[in-house]
Design a protein around this motif. Structure first.
Motif, PDB file in Angstrom:
ATOM      1  N   UNK A 164       0.806  -1.225   0.000  1.00  0.00           N
ATOM      2  CA  UNK A 164       0.000   0.000   0.000  1.00  0.00           C
ATOM      3  C   UNK A 164       0.838   1.275   0.000  1.00  0.00           C
ATOM      4  N   UNK A 165       1.854   1.362   0.829  1.00  0.00           N
ATOM      5  CA  UNK A 165       2.610   2.605   0.928  1.00  0.00           C
ATOM      6  C   UNK A 165       3.350   2.970  -0.348  1.00  0.00           C
ATOM      7  N   UNK A 166       4.118   2.031  -0.900  1.00  0.00           N
ATOM      8  CA  UNK A 166       4.942   2.307  -2.076  1.00  0.00           C
ATOM      9  C   UNK A 166       4.327   1.821  -3.375  1.00  0.00           C
ATOM     10  N   UNK A 167       3.300   0.996  -3.287  1.00  0.00           N
ATOM     11  CA  UNK A 167       2.800   0.316  -4.478  1.00  0.00           C
ATOM     12  C   UNK A 167       2.286   1.285  -5.537  1.00  0.00           C
ATOM     13  N   UNK A 168       1.774   2.448  -5.140  1.00  0.00           N
ATOM     14  CA  UNK A 168       1.258   3.381  -6.131  1.00  0.00           C
ATOM     15  C   UNK A 168       2.384   3.931  -7.015  1.00  0.00           C
ATOM     16  N   UNK A 169       3.591   4.040  -6.464  1.00  0.00           N
ATOM     17  CA  UNK A 169       4.733   4.474  -7.274  1.00  0.00           C
ATOM     18  C   UNK A 169       5.083   3.402  -8.299  1.00  0.00           C
ATOM     19  N   UNK A 170       4.998   2.133  -7.887  1.00  0.00           N
ATOM     20  CA  UNK A 170       5.266   1.025  -8.809  1.00  0.00           C
ATOM     21  C   UNK A 170       4.225   0.998  -9.914  1.00  0.00           C
ATOM     22  N   UNK A 171       2.958   1.151  -9.528  1.00  0.00           N
ATOM     23  CA  UNK A 171       1.883   1.142 -10.517  1.00  0.00           C
ATOM     24  C   UNK A 171       2.004   2.323 -11.471  1.00  0.00           C
ATOM     25  N   UNK A 172       2.510   3.446 -10.967  1.00  0.00           N
ATOM     26  CA  UNK A 172       2.715   4.609 -11.829  1.00  0.00           C
ATOM     27  C   UNK A 172       3.768   4.322 -12.894  1.00  0.00           C
ATOM     28  N   UNK A 173       4.840   3.658 -12.476  1.00  0.00           N
ATOM     29  CA  UNK A 173       5.896   3.280 -13.421  1.00  0.00           C
ATOM     30  C   UNK A 173       5.349   2.326 -14.489  1.00  0.00           C
ATOM     31  N   UNK A 174       4.601   1.326 -14.043  1.00  0.00           N
ATOM     32  CA  UNK A 174       4.032   0.343 -14.952  1.00  0.00           C
ATOM     33  C   UNK A 174       3.020   1.003 -15.889  1.00  0.00           C
ATOM     34  N   UNK A 175       2.215   1.915 -15.337  1.00  0.00           N
ATOM     35  CA  UNK A 175       1.209   2.611 -16.132  1.00  0.00           C
ATOM     36  C   UNK A 175       1.854   3.454 -17.225  1.00  0.00           C
ATOM     37  N   UNK A 176       2.909   4.182 -16.883  1.00  0.00           N
ATOM     38  CA  UNK A 176       3.584   5.004 -17.878  1.00  0.00           C
ATOM     39  C   UNK A 176       4.171   4.144 -18.986  1.00  0.00           C
ATOM     40  N   UNK A 177       4.700   2.971 -18.607  1.00  0.00           N
ATOM     41  CA  UNK A 177       5.248   2.066 -19.613  1.00  0.00           C
ATOM     42  C   UNK A 177       4.155   1.570 -20.557  1.00  0.00           C
ATOM     43  N   UNK A 178       2.968   1.298 -20.028  1.00  0.00           N
ATOM     44  CA  UNK A 178       1.855   0.841 -20.863  1.00  0.00           C
ATOM     45  C   UNK A 178       1.385   1.951 -21.806  1.00  0.00           C
ATOM     46  N   UNK A 179       1.314   3.180 -21.294  1.00  0.00           N
ATOM     47  CA  UNK A 179       0.916   4.308 -22.150  1.00  0.00           C
ATOM     48  C   UNK A 179       1.938   4.500 -23.269  1.00  0.00           C
ATOM     49  N   UNK A 180       3.222   4.462 -22.917  1.00  0.00           N
ATOM     50  CA  UNK A 180       4.273   4.601 -23.929  1.00  0.00           C
ATOM     51  C   UNK A 180       4.200   3.479 -24.956  1.00  0.00           C
ATOM     52  N   UNK A 181       3.815   2.292 -24.506  1.00  0.00           N
ATOM     53  CA  UNK A 181       3.680   1.162 -25.432  1.00  0.00           C
ATOM     54  C   UNK A 181       2.555   1.408 -26.428  1.00  0.00           C
ATOM     55  N   UNK A 182       1.471   2.020 -25.944  1.00  0.00           N
ATOM     56  CA  UNK A 182       0.379   2.366 -26.850  1.00  0.00           C
ATOM     57  C   UNK A 182       0.819   3.368 -27.898  1.00  0.00           C
ATOM     58  N   UNK A 183       1.605   4.351 -27.479  1.00  0.00           N
ATOM     59  CA  UNK A 183       2.133   5.352 -28.409  1.00  0.00           C
ATOM     60  C   UNK A 183       3.065   4.694 -29.416  1.00  0.00           C
ATOM     61  N   UNK A 184       3.892   3.778 -28.936  1.00  0.00           N
ATOM     62  CA  UNK A 184       4.820   3.062 -29.830  1.00  0.00           C
ATOM     63  C   UNK A 184       4.059   2.269 -30.884  1.00  0.00           C
TER      64      UNK A 184
END
Length: 257
Positions: A164-184
């Motif tokens: 819970x404490x740090x997981x949102x930062x991890x999900x943010x990293x993963x989310x940005x990678x998914x968005x960038x993948x869509x752009x790619x």
């Protein structure tokens, strides 16, 4: 229990908790104390929280008859002397054991809790621990800014940083990678972002009735594209890397006694 609530600290987690628990503050005397609490004044005004009292303090803090939220940096706990006896102490200080807290403050009830910044929306995933039965009023305060999960060992409060404490930062990293993948793949950034946001909403709803394994099995078809992508993630050791990162967090925040 007293109607006085005292926050010691005025960083992001204080802002998040105040915003999320706003409805629970009605009729209470709420104060923030620290070396320069005026830094939070613009936020309080913007969010309609300007009824919160600000108290500048260099040395001593009077905690008498207050429900005290410790939301300052862990290393700053010893920067102040705490006068009087609080009604309760609720500490969000990572790695700061009850033994250390009790050496600095006096209160009949001590609770350690670990929230996350989704408290801004009243959606924090919060763990808490107390060696004694926790008064319902204190649990209600924690629940006012999200979901609360009681753990039965103090060290599990720090361990919950990985869920819970740090997981949102991890999900943010993963989310940005998914968005960038869509752009790619050819989507516009705004399109990829909108689709990923909705996918997270759908995934959250699915998790209410299905396990992660079931969700994955329902998506992956034999010799299909999704299982091919998952095989690449497994080959690259993504699952293990996530677990190693979480283990590093848990080790970093083990309580010091």
């Amino acid at each position: 229990m007293t109607s006085k609530i005292l926050f010691i600290g005025y960083g992001q987690i204080t802002k998040a908790i105040l915003k999320g628990m706003q409805g629970a503050l009605v009729g209470r005397v709420v104060s923030i104390v620290g070396k320069d609490p005026s830094k939070i004044a613009p936020f309080l005004k913007q969010e309609g929280l300007d009824f919160v009292n600000l108290q500048a303090c260099d040395k001593s803090i009077d905690i008498t008859d207050s429900v005290v939220f410790l939301t300052l940096k862990s290393h700053a706990l010893s920067a102040f002397t705490y006068i009087g006896q609080a009604s309760a102490v609720l500490s969000a200080l990572a790695g700061m054991s009850l033994e250390i807290l009790k050496a600095h403050l006096q209160a009949p009830h001590f609770v350690r809790f670990m929230p996350n910044v989704a408290a801004f929306l009243g959606l924090s995933a919060t763990t808490y621990y107390s060696p004694n039965p926790t008064p319902k009023e204190l649990i209600d305060l924690l629940a006012s800014f999200g979901t609360v999960v009681q753990v039965d060992k103090e060290e599990l409060v720090d361990a919950s940083m990985v869920t819970n404490g740090s997981v949102l930062a991890f999900l943010s990293l993963f989310t940005q990678a998914l968005i960038d993948s869509g752009v790619r793949a050819g989507l516009k950034h705004t399109q990829a972002e909108e689709l990923i946001i909705q996918s997270f909403k759908g995934f959250s709803a699915l998790l209410a009735t299905q396990s992660p394994q079931e969700i994955s099995q329902n998506i992956c078809t034999p010799a299909g594209a999704t299982i091919e992508g998952l095989s690449v993630l497994e080959e690259k050791g993504v699952r293990g890397a996530i677990m190693q990162a979480c283990h590093a967090i848990a080790q970093r925040y083990k309580s010091k006694s």
